[in-house]
Design an enzyme around this catalytic site. Structure first.
Site, mmCIF file in Angstrom:
data_model
loop_
_atom_site.group_PDB
_atom_site.id
_atom_site.type_symbol
_atom_site.label_atom_id
_atom_site.label_comp_id
_atom_site.label_asym_id
_atom_site.label_seq_id
_atom_site.Cartn_x
_atom_site.Cartn_y
_atom_site.Cartn_z
ATOM 1 N N GLU A 1 1.368 3.680 14.341
ATOM 2 C CA GLU A 1 1.035 4.393 15.576
ATOM 3 C C GLU A 1 0.768 3.480 16.765
ATOM 4 O O GLU A 1 0.551 3.957 17.881
ATOM 5 C CB GLU A 1 -0.174 5.307 15.342
ATOM 6 C CG GLU A 1 -1.464 4.590 14.967
ATOM 7 C CD GLU A 1 -1.653 4.377 13.475
ATOM 8 O OE1 GLU A 1 -2.807 4.237 13.034
ATOM 9 O OE2 GLU A 1 -0.644 4.351 12.732
ATOM 10 N N TYR A 51 -1.445 -10.769 3.972
ATOM 11 C CA TYR A 51 -1.607 -9.341 4.252
ATOM 12 C C TYR A 51 -3.053 -9.131 4.683
ATOM 13 O O TYR A 51 -3.960 -9.082 3.856
ATOM 14 C CB TYR A 51 -1.274 -8.534 2.998
ATOM 15 C CG TYR A 51 -1.229 -7.029 3.165
ATOM 16 C CD1 TYR A 51 -1.503 -6.402 4.372
ATOM 17 C CD2 TYR A 51 -0.890 -6.228 2.084
ATOM 18 C CE1 TYR A 51 -1.448 -5.026 4.496
ATOM 19 C CE2 TYR A 51 -0.833 -4.847 2.193
ATOM 20 C CZ TYR A 51 -1.117 -4.250 3.399
ATOM 21 O OH TYR A 51 -1.063 -2.890 3.512
ATOM 22 N N LYS A 87 0.851 -10.125 7.914
ATOM 23 C CA LYS A 87 0.989 -8.681 8.123
ATOM 24 C C LYS A 87 -0.385 -8.189 8.552
ATOM 25 O O LYS A 87 -1.341 -8.217 7.789
ATOM 26 C CB LYS A 87 1.434 -7.986 6.837
ATOM 27 C CG LYS A 87 1.610 -6.473 6.976
ATOM 28 C CD LYS A 87 2.119 -5.876 5.664
ATOM 29 C CE LYS A 87 2.431 -4.404 5.805
ATOM 30 N NZ LYS A 87 1.237 -3.548 5.844
ATOM 31 N N THR A 98 -2.668 -5.418 9.451
ATOM 32 C CA THR A 98 -2.936 -3.985 9.384
ATOM 33 C C THR A 98 -4.383 -3.724 9.786
ATOM 34 O O THR A 98 -5.273 -3.511 8.953
ATOM 35 C CB THR A 98 -2.615 -3.428 7.986
ATOM 36 O OG1 THR A 98 -1.270 -3.793 7.643
ATOM 37 C CG2 THR A 98 -2.722 -1.915 7.961
ATOM 38 N N GLY A 145 0.900 -3.754 11.721
ATOM 39 C CA GLY A 145 0.866 -2.970 10.496
ATOM 40 C C GLY A 145 0.575 -1.497 10.656
ATOM 41 O O GLY A 145 0.795 -0.729 9.722
ATOM 42 N N SER A 197 0.841 -1.210 0.000
ATOM 43 C CA SER A 197 0.000 0.000 0.000
ATOM 44 C C SER A 197 0.869 1.251 0.000
ATOM 45 O O SER A 197 0.645 2.180 -0.787
ATOM 46 C CB SER A 197 -0.905 0.007 1.236
ATOM 47 O OG SER A 197 -1.663 -1.180 1.315
#
Length: 291
Positions: A192, A137, A165, A167, A189, A48
């Site tokens: 923050e 992902y 992964k 996210t 992922g 991405s």
């Protein structure tokens, strides 16, 4: 297999362009050299952050080659080959294998609302087309496909699958993946919340802001592993202050703007992303001063 080289912090590589909108191999080398010099363990290429869905298949293959040449065997390389077309994904997976990547990864196919069986077939077809491992992902906000522990246990019967992964802010799901008998690698992922992901069992992180401030995430990971959670959290909060600024003006455009300020030619993002505003460019300068 030895999974040690897949643990740690990995930059989700941004894709720089030349002024005539070609893949910029020179800038890729500069980003990779800088990241490795500051302790990054490897790179997640063409995802991405790398605007993979805005590149042609040939451009993505070119990106894989440039990044692999620049890395020159120093860091662990993961190629994101996900797309809506299985044939194209396999073509890119084979290119990544030929270019010397350590693993491939793919987001689930999107747009049509494919059934689980169709998605499972897509992943198996891609994974079985090469001799390097596959990292799932899991990005439900991008494709609407929710990858849970039950589905993971089913899909990971194929021994080509070694990791996920992750996210999404669902850290309970992250922790549940780590209870699987096959003990998959799981990557946090969202930049923050790296410390939060690590606290729930993540083996490392893959992130976009790692490109321009890799030392923060390298230190964060190191402090966490040492058990110094308070200091790791402090650096996380510092990174989050910067991320808050990026969100105001467009995350990828800002990341590229900061790298431009560092002397690395990036030339913005592909349309339909918009150009970075004058306010955003000013903010890039201020962020760079704070690093």
């Amino acid at each position: 297999m030895d999974k040690s080289k897949f643990r740690g912090v990995f930059s989700a590589l941004l894709t720089p362009y030349t002024k005539d909108d070609k893949i910029n191999g020179s800038s890729i080398k500069k980003i990779i050299d800088m990241n490795l010099s500051k302790g990054i363990n490897g790179f997640y290429v063409g995802g991405s952050t790398g605007e993979g869905m805005l590149l042609t298949v040939e451009e993505r293959k070119e990106l894989f080659r440039y990044a692999s040449e620049a890395n020159a065997g120093r860091g662990t390389m993961i190629a994101h080959v996900g797309t809506i077309n299985t044939k194209h994904a396999i073509e890119m997976a084979k290119c990544a294998e030929e270019a010397g990547y350590d693993a491939i990864s793919a987001v689930a196919p999107y747009y049509y609302g494919f059934s689980y069986e169709a998605i499972k077939g897509y992943y198996n077809d891609i994974a079985n087309s090469v001799n390097i491992p596959m990292i799932m992902y899991n990005f439900p906000n991008a494709n609407g496909f929710v990858f849970n522990k039950e589905r993971a246990e089913d899909m990971f019967k194929n021994k080509k699958f070694i990791g996920i992964k992750h996210t999404t802010a669902d850290l309970f799901a992250l922790q549940q993946f780590k209870t699987m008998e096959c003990d998959p690698l799981v990557y946090n992922g969202f930049d923050e919340m790296l410390v939060a992901g690590l606290s729930m069992g993540a083996d490392g992180g893959i992130g976009s802001t790692y490109n321009f401030m890799p030392e923060k995430y390298v230190k964060m990971y190191s402090l966490f592993k040492e058990g110094n959670i308070k200091e790791a959290q402090k650096i996380q909060f510092e990174a989050n202050e910067i991320i808050t600024q990026l969100i105001k003006y467009g995350v990828f455009a800002m990341e590229k703007g900061i790298l431009e300020e560092m002397g690395i030619e990036m030339n913005g993002c592909r349309k339909p992303f918009t150009e970075l505003s004058a306010e955003g460019k000013k903010a890039c300068k201020e962020i760079l001063k704070s690093l």
